[in-house]
Design a protein around this motif. Structure first.
Motif, mmCIF file in Angstrom:
data_model
loop_
_atom_site.group_PDB
_atom_site.id
_atom_site.type_symbol
_atom_site.label_atom_id
_atom_site.label_comp_id
_atom_site.label_asym_id
_atom_site.label_seq_id
_atom_site.Cartn_x
_atom_site.Cartn_y
_atom_site.Cartn_z
ATOM 1 N N VAL A 175 0.826 -1.210 0.000
ATOM 2 C CA VAL A 175 0.000 0.000 0.000
ATOM 3 C C VAL A 175 0.863 1.264 0.000
ATOM 4 O O VAL A 175 0.632 2.207 -0.765
ATOM 5 C CB VAL A 175 -0.947 0.011 1.225
ATOM 6 N N VAL A 176 1.885 1.274 0.854
ATOM 7 C CA VAL A 176 2.716 2.470 1.017
ATOM 8 C C VAL A 176 3.807 2.559 -0.045
ATOM 9 O O VAL A 176 4.294 3.643 -0.362
ATOM 10 C CB VAL A 176 3.350 2.501 2.430
ATOM 11 N N GLY A 177 4.199 1.413 -0.594
ATOM 12 C CA GLY A 177 5.265 1.412 -1.586
ATOM 13 C C GLY A 177 6.649 1.344 -0.968
ATOM 14 O O GLY A 177 7.629 1.793 -1.568
ATOM 15 N N ARG A 178 6.746 0.819 0.231
ATOM 16 C CA ARG A 178 8.024 0.636 0.923
ATOM 17 C C ARG A 178 8.143 -0.825 1.344
ATOM 18 O O ARG A 178 7.137 -1.477 1.613
ATOM 19 C CB ARG A 178 8.097 1.508 2.184
ATOM 20 N N ILE A 191 -5.126 -0.170 7.843
ATOM 21 C CA ILE A 191 -4.407 -0.267 6.579
ATOM 22 C C ILE A 191 -5.344 0.132 5.439
ATOM 23 O O ILE A 191 -4.933 0.795 4.481
ATOM 24 C CB ILE A 191 -3.865 -1.693 6.367
ATOM 25 N N GLY A 192 -6.612 -0.239 5.561
ATOM 26 C CA GLY A 192 -7.601 0.161 4.563
ATOM 27 C C GLY A 192 -7.763 1.669 4.499
ATOM 28 O O GLY A 192 -7.917 2.249 3.414
ATOM 29 N N VAL A 193 -7.746 2.328 5.655
ATOM 30 C CA VAL A 193 -7.831 3.788 5.680
ATOM 31 C C VAL A 193 -6.639 4.400 4.945
ATOM 32 O O VAL A 193 -6.785 5.356 4.176
ATOM 33 C CB VAL A 193 -7.884 4.308 7.134
ATOM 34 N N LEU A 194 -5.455 3.848 5.160
ATOM 35 C CA LEU A 194 -4.261 4.334 4.466
ATOM 36 C C LEU A 194 -4.420 4.181 2.954
ATOM 37 O O LEU A 194 -4.049 5.082 2.185
ATOM 38 C CB LEU A 194 -3.027 3.559 4.929
ATOM 39 N N ALA A 195 -4.958 3.043 2.532
ATOM 40 C CA ALA A 195 -5.108 2.781 1.102
ATOM 41 C C ALA A 195 -6.083 3.761 0.448
ATOM 42 O O ALA A 195 -5.880 4.185 -0.696
ATOM 43 C CB ALA A 195 -5.585 1.338 0.884
ATOM 44 N N ILE A 196 -7.136 4.116 1.165
ATOM 45 C CA ILE A 196 -8.145 5.024 0.613
ATOM 46 C C ILE A 196 -7.656 6.468 0.620
ATOM 47 O O ILE A 196 -7.758 7.187 -0.380
ATOM 48 C CB ILE A 196 -9.466 4.914 1.404
ATOM 49 N N THR A 197 -7.135 6.923 1.743
ATOM 50 C CA THR A 197 -6.776 8.334 1.901
ATOM 51 C C THR A 197 -5.412 8.666 1.307
ATOM 52 O O THR A 197 -5.157 9.830 0.973
ATOM 53 C CB THR A 197 -6.752 8.737 3.383
ATOM 54 N N ARG A 198 -4.526 7.675 1.186
ATOM 55 C CA ARG A 198 -3.153 7.864 0.727
ATOM 56 C C ARG A 198 -2.370 8.780 1.658
ATOM 57 O O ARG A 198 -1.365 9.369 1.282
ATOM 58 C CB ARG A 198 -3.101 8.406 -0.707
ATOM 59 N N VAL A 199 -2.836 8.903 2.890
ATOM 60 C CA VAL A 199 -2.140 9.668 3.919
ATOM 61 C C VAL A 199 -1.389 8.658 4.783
ATOM 62 O O VAL A 199 -1.989 7.959 5.586
ATOM 63 C CB VAL A 199 -3.122 10.497 4.776
ATOM 64 N N PHE A 200 -0.078 8.578 4.616
ATOM 65 C CA PHE A 200 0.729 7.553 5.269
ATOM 66 C C PHE A 200 1.465 8.067 6.501
ATOM 67 O O PHE A 200 2.335 7.372 7.039
ATOM 68 C CB PHE A 200 1.748 6.976 4.277
ATOM 69 N N SER A 201 1.157 9.261 6.937
ATOM 70 C CA SER A 201 1.902 9.896 8.030
ATOM 71 C C SER A 201 1.770 9.138 9.352
ATOM 72 O O SER A 201 0.659 8.841 9.811
ATOM 73 C CB SER A 201 1.409 11.333 8.219
ATOM 74 N N VAL A 202 2.914 8.841 9.969
ATOM 75 C CA VAL A 202 2.892 8.205 11.287
ATOM 76 C C VAL A 202 2.379 9.179 12.347
ATOM 77 O O VAL A 202 1.917 8.760 13.409
ATOM 78 C CB VAL A 202 4.292 7.692 11.686
ATOM 79 N N PHE A 203 2.438 10.472 12.055
ATOM 80 C CA PHE A 203 1.934 11.462 12.997
ATOM 81 C C PHE A 203 0.402 11.404 13.072
ATOM 82 O O PHE A 203 -0.186 11.656 14.123
ATOM 83 C CB PHE A 203 2.403 12.865 12.601
ATOM 84 N N VAL A 204 -0.236 11.047 11.955
ATOM 85 C CA VAL A 204 -1.688 10.857 11.950
ATOM 86 C C VAL A 204 -2.041 9.624 12.781
ATOM 87 O O VAL A 204 -2.989 9.646 13.582
ATOM 88 C CB VAL A 204 -2.208 10.711 10.506
ATOM 89 N N ILE A 205 -1.280 8.541 12.603
ATOM 90 C CA ILE A 205 -1.492 7.326 13.396
ATOM 91 C C ILE A 205 -1.268 7.628 14.878
ATOM 92 O O ILE A 205 -2.042 7.207 15.750
ATOM 93 C CB ILE A 205 -0.538 6.203 12.940
ATOM 94 N N GLY A 206 -0.205 8.359 15.174
ATOM 95 C CA GLY A 206 0.065 8.737 16.560
ATOM 96 C C GLY A 206 -1.042 9.577 17.153
ATOM 97 O O GLY A 206 -1.395 9.422 18.331
#
Length: 458
Positions: free
Chosen positions: A275-278, A315-330
């Motif tokens: 999803v993230v490309g890493r 992970i689904g939220v990341l795939a939809i929003t394309r917002v991968f920031s760990v600060f958002v998760i935090g």
């Protein structure tokens, strides 16, 4: 996927005006599943929220802020926690969870030292798939009982509420798009709760008392006292002595479940990498992510919450929003911890009727079982092969049938049963029976998309 372009990279800091809403999305995505586990096991939902948020923050720290993953309550531990509580109370379940967390730490050290190949030999799809099926089907009677019965007696009204909740959840899973398509569980619970109110089966007395205390507060101190409440933590050496509580039976009830959750963790890391490309397996490394998962479970065990695991919903939220920031998760983790100390939130969760949770559970536990079947299908495991058929069949019957082994060592009675016994038996059978290669199927379980494409090209 609505947007294939990255909106925010892993280490990007969101604008303050958007940070709260972006984090709130992740909180909503995990909320339904995270509160369901303590609801089913009798643990305090507020503590589950706090341990979830705290565990996620620890995970982000251990992975050096390089993996945007959220951790919530693990469904795999529902039955073992119930069994452990029946034997030694909540303290016993927490001691078992602590040792399960230690397994992650030991495994992280081994992966760091010896790589991943040896783990693949222990956990091929032919073992992990059937054990996951056992987890889902083993919980099926609990879901049906919650949906149909009240104090052991059939209730048409509760069954109707469960059916309505299930129907709305299914509709949401199939037809809702975007972010709403990621939170059908939460939508189903909220809608089922609303319908249950019309049927008069919701006890709102505690909720009303909390609201009255907040509204009637005549000072800032009284208001804060009414809003923020200390959750029912169960802390070692304060509320119990772990040495007195420990037994080998508790150990064998809880620890073997790590076999399944570790395999799920690796699968989540693969999906997240795509999803993230890493390549998160390589950097910061699977040993760090597994260690983070284990520490999150250790934190939960010393607070009195259920073990944690990485969440596919987020992970689904990341795939939809394309917002991968760990600060958002935090930010979502901080919100979860905050909500855990808000008394009215705990009262609201506690007021949800068992019929509502039963309706949602029918779908969720079925999905767990189906995901185990999907693992076998995706890896093209040949069940026409007698060896694979034997391994899968024995795991299923032992796990679902509730088989147990009881023996005494050094005067200590030890009992291994259900899912734990099924997992151990599956691992042993897979290692001793000839033809181990067939248990891997096409071997895609631990491969990245790029590796699979390269092999297909050849």
């Amino acid at each position: 996927m609505a947007n294939s372009e990255m909106v925010m990279d892993v280490r990007d800091v969101p604008q303050k005006s958007k940070w709260f809403m972006l984090s709130l999305q992740h909180l909503f995505a995990m909320f339904g599943s995270t509160i369901l586990v303590p609801f089913l096991t009798g643990l305090p939902p507020a503590v589950a929220l706090i341990s979830s948020g705290s565990g996620t923050l620890a995970y982000l720290l251990i992975t050096r802020g390089k993996i945007p993953a959220y951790l919530g309550s693990s469904f795999a531990f529902i039955a073992p926690i119930g069994a452990a509580i029946s034997e030694s109370g909540v303290p016993g379940a927490m001691v078992g969870s602590f040792f399960a967390g230690l397994v992650y730490g030991i495994l992280a050290l081994l992966i760091g030292a010896f790589g991943l190949d040896w783990l693949m030999k222990i956990l091929p799809p032919i073992v992990v798939g059937p054990v996951i099926i056992v987890i889902g089907l083993g919980l099926a009677p609990t879901a049906v009982d919650m949906a149909m019965n009240v104090d052991g007696s059939y209730s048409e009204k509760h069954f109707l509420v469960a059916v309505v909740t299930l129907a709305i959840t299914i509709i949401g899973s199939l037809f809702f798009k975007g972010f709403f398509g990621l939170i059908p569980i939460l939508i189903g619970i909220v809608s089922g709760y609303g319908f249950a109110l019309t049927q008069g089966i919701v006890d709102t007395s505690a909720l009303s008392a909390s609201w009255s205390a907040i509204v009637g507060a005549d000072s800032i101190g009284a208001f804060l006292t009414a809003v923020f409440v200390l959750p029912e933590f169960v802390i070692p050496f304060k509320d119990y002595n772990p040495i007195d509580v420990f037994s080998w039976s508790i150990f064998w009830i809880m620890v073997p479940v790590s076999v399944v959750t570790i395999a799920e963790h690796i699968g989540d890391q693969m999906v997240l990498s795509k999803v993230v490309g890493r390549n998160f397996i390589k950097e910061p490394g699977l040993h760090r992510s597994i260690l983070g998962d284990g520490v999150a479970t250790l934190i939960a065990s010393v607070l009195g919450g259920p073990p944690n695991t990485t969440y596919g919903e987020n992970i689904g939220v990341l795939a939809i929003t394309r917002v991968f920031s760990v600060f958002v998760i935090g930010g979502a983790a901080v919100l979860a911890v905050t909500f855990g100390f808000v008394g009215i939130v705990s009262d609201l969760i506690s007021s949800i009727p068992t019929a509502v949770m039963g309706g949602v559970s029918i779908l969720l536990f079925g999905i767990i079982a189906a995901s185990g079947l999907r693992m076998l299908v995706d890896n093209q495991v040949d069940l026409g092969n007698n060896r694979n058929l034997i391994v899968a069949s024995v795991i299923l019957v032992i796990g679902i049938g509730g088989a147990l082994v009881r023996f005494t060592v050094l005067g200590q009675s030890i009992e291994i049963q259900g899912m734990a016994l099924a997992a151990i038996t599956g691992v042993v059978l897979n290692l001793v029976l000839p033809g181990k290669e067939s248990g891997f199927g096409n071997g895609n379980m631990f491969k990245t998309e790029e590796q699979i494409e390269e092999e297909n090209a050849k």
